[in-house]
Design an enzyme around this catalytic site. Structure first.
Site, PDB file in Angstrom:
ATOM      1  CD  GLU A 126      -3.061   5.417   6.796  1.00  0.00           C
ATOM      2  OE1 GLU A 126      -3.060   5.525   5.567  1.00  0.00           O
ATOM      3  OE2 GLU A 126      -2.104   4.924   7.431  1.00  0.00           O
TER       4      GLU A 126
ATOM      5  N   GLY B 230       2.325   2.031  10.860  1.00  0.00           N
ATOM      6  CA  GLY B 230       3.275   3.137  10.763  1.00  0.00           C
ATOM      7  C   GLY B 230       3.961   3.482  12.070  1.00  0.00           C
TER       8      GLY B 230
ATOM      9  CB  SER C 268       5.092  -2.101  11.880  1.00  0.00           C
ATOM     10  OG  SER C 268       4.666  -0.786  12.184  1.00  0.00           O
TER      11      SER C 268
ATOM     12  CE  LYS D  13      -0.172   3.221   4.792  1.00  0.00           C
ATOM     13  NZ  LYS D  13      -0.124   3.330   6.222  1.00  0.00           N
TER      14      LYS D  13
ATOM     15  CG  ASN E 127      -1.714   1.206   1.432  1.00  0.00           C
ATOM     16  OD1 ASN E 127      -1.788   2.038   0.539  1.00  0.00           O
ATOM     17  ND2 ASN E 127      -2.340   1.337   2.599  1.00  0.00           N
TER      18      ASN E 127
ATOM     19  CD  GLU F 231      -3.597  -2.661   7.209  1.00  0.00           C
ATOM     20  OE1 GLU F 231      -2.483  -2.860   6.738  1.00  0.00           O
ATOM     21  OE2 GLU F 231      -4.260  -1.647   6.970  1.00  0.00           O
TER      22      GLU F 231
ATOM     23  CG  HIS G 219      -5.954   1.806   5.127  1.00  0.00           C
ATOM     24  ND1 HIS G 219      -5.533   2.732   6.050  1.00  0.00           N
ATOM     25  CD2 HIS G 219      -4.936   0.935   4.971  1.00  0.00           C
ATOM     26  CE1 HIS G 219      -4.291   2.435   6.419  1.00  0.00           C
ATOM     27  NE2 HIS G 219      -3.907   1.344   5.781  1.00  0.00           N
TER      28      HIS G 219
HETATM   29  P1  PGA Z   1       2.722   0.129   7.668  1.00  0.00           P
HETATM   30  O1  PGA Z   1       1.285   0.363   7.005  1.00  0.00           O
HETATM   31  O2  PGA Z   1       3.290  -1.136   7.065  1.00  0.00           O
HETATM   32  O3  PGA Z   1       3.524   1.349   7.293  1.00  0.00           O
HETATM   33  O4  PGA Z   1       2.516   0.005   9.136  1.00  0.00           O
HETATM   34  C1  PGA Z   1       0.391  -0.698   6.775  1.00  0.00           C
HETATM   35  C2  PGA Z   1      -0.891  -0.185   6.183  1.00  0.00           C
HETATM   36  O5  PGA Z   1      -1.339   0.902   6.583  1.00  0.00           O
HETATM   37  O6  PGA Z   1      -1.509  -0.830   5.308  1.00  0.00           O
END
Ligand code: PGA
Length: 253
Positions: free
Chosen positions: A98, A174, A214, A11, A9, A168, A96
């Site tokens: 976010e 993140g 992560s 983003k 992803n 997730e 997601h």
């Molecule tokens: P990350 O993000 O690997 O940077 O923690 C995962 C995601 O948001 O899909």
């Protein structure tokens, strides 16, 4: 036997030239990865170009979102699932954290997007996951259960093989703080049980459940060693071709 899925992803990162550069760098590094489906999810504006440049490769494209509406119309700023399909996209990430957190996406909106994506022939990667506060309060399972039933409320039996779930935990995205393989396994097994109760044992056995939060080259092996973890949704570590390729080419530990 469930085929693992490793999805990157991206983003809201990378210009067109940076996206093409990363995609082309990734291509030879994952060319022999027949053990899993390899997916990248760049921003909307680069999808068509990246799709063209990846033609003939084993890397598939996902979009990071789609509209709730299935047909064209007066919806300023939205991109319909059929338009994504039209430019070579095969999957779409829906719900997601976010988007839920910063763009007020409810389970109802997620459900409509899932329906729109399926109606357009896309496969769906639907994200679920609890916040740290919810985990600390002991409500992680009920939160995830609510997201599953809310987001997948109108699925029919024929839709099931086009659904992938990504678990997730919000506190692991993140942050550098990964769920332990045991914590992730526990929730993945729970999701599979919920799916079995809502649909069928057979559908639950076939469901791919990805872990996200992560994921890095050095922890993917232990996560993938868990029986109910069928892949990864990778944010930060997918932005560089080398680290994402290392994740794709994981070996179980
Ligand atoms: P990350 O993000 O690997 O940077 O923690 C995962 C995601 O948001 O899909």
């Amino acid at each position: 036997m469930r085929k693992p899925v490793i999805a990157g992803n991206w983003k809201m990162y990378k210009t067109l030239s940076e996206s093409v550069e990363t995609a082309l760098a990734l291509k030879p590094l994952v060319a022999n990865a027949n053990h899993c489906e390899v997916i990248i999810a760049p921003v909307f504006t680069v999808l068509k170009t990246v799709a063209d440049r990846l033609e003939g490769s084993n890397i598939r494209l996902a979009a990071q979102d789609c509209a709730t509406e299935t047909s064209e119309g007066a919806h300023t700023g939205e991109v319909a699932a059929f338009m994504l399909r039209d430019v070579g996209v095969k999957y779409v990430i829906v719900g997601h954290s976010e988007r839920r957190q910063f763009y007020a996406e409810t389970d109802g909106v997620v459900s409509r997007k899932v329906q729109a994506a399926l109606a357009s022939g896309l496969q769906v990667i639907m994200c679920v996951g609890e916040s740290l506060q919810q985990r600390d309060q002991g409500t992680a399972e009920s939160v995830v259960n609510g997201q599953l039933s809310g987001g997948l409320s109108r699925l029919t039996a024929s839709d099931l093989d086009r659904i992938i779930i990504a678990y997730e935990p919000v506190w692991a995205i993140g942050t550098g703080r990964t769920a332990t393989p045991e914590q992730a396994q526990e929730m993945h097994a729970f999701i599979r049980r919920v799916f079995a109760e809502g649909h069928s044992e057979e559908a639950a056995r076939a469901l791919r459940i990805l872990y996200g939060g992560s994921v890095k080259p050095d922890n993917v092996g232990s996560l993938m060693g868990q029986p109910d973890i069928d892949g990864a949704l990778v944010g930060g570590a997918s932005l560089k071709a080398e680290s994402f390729a290392q994740i794709v080419n994981y070996s179980k530990s």
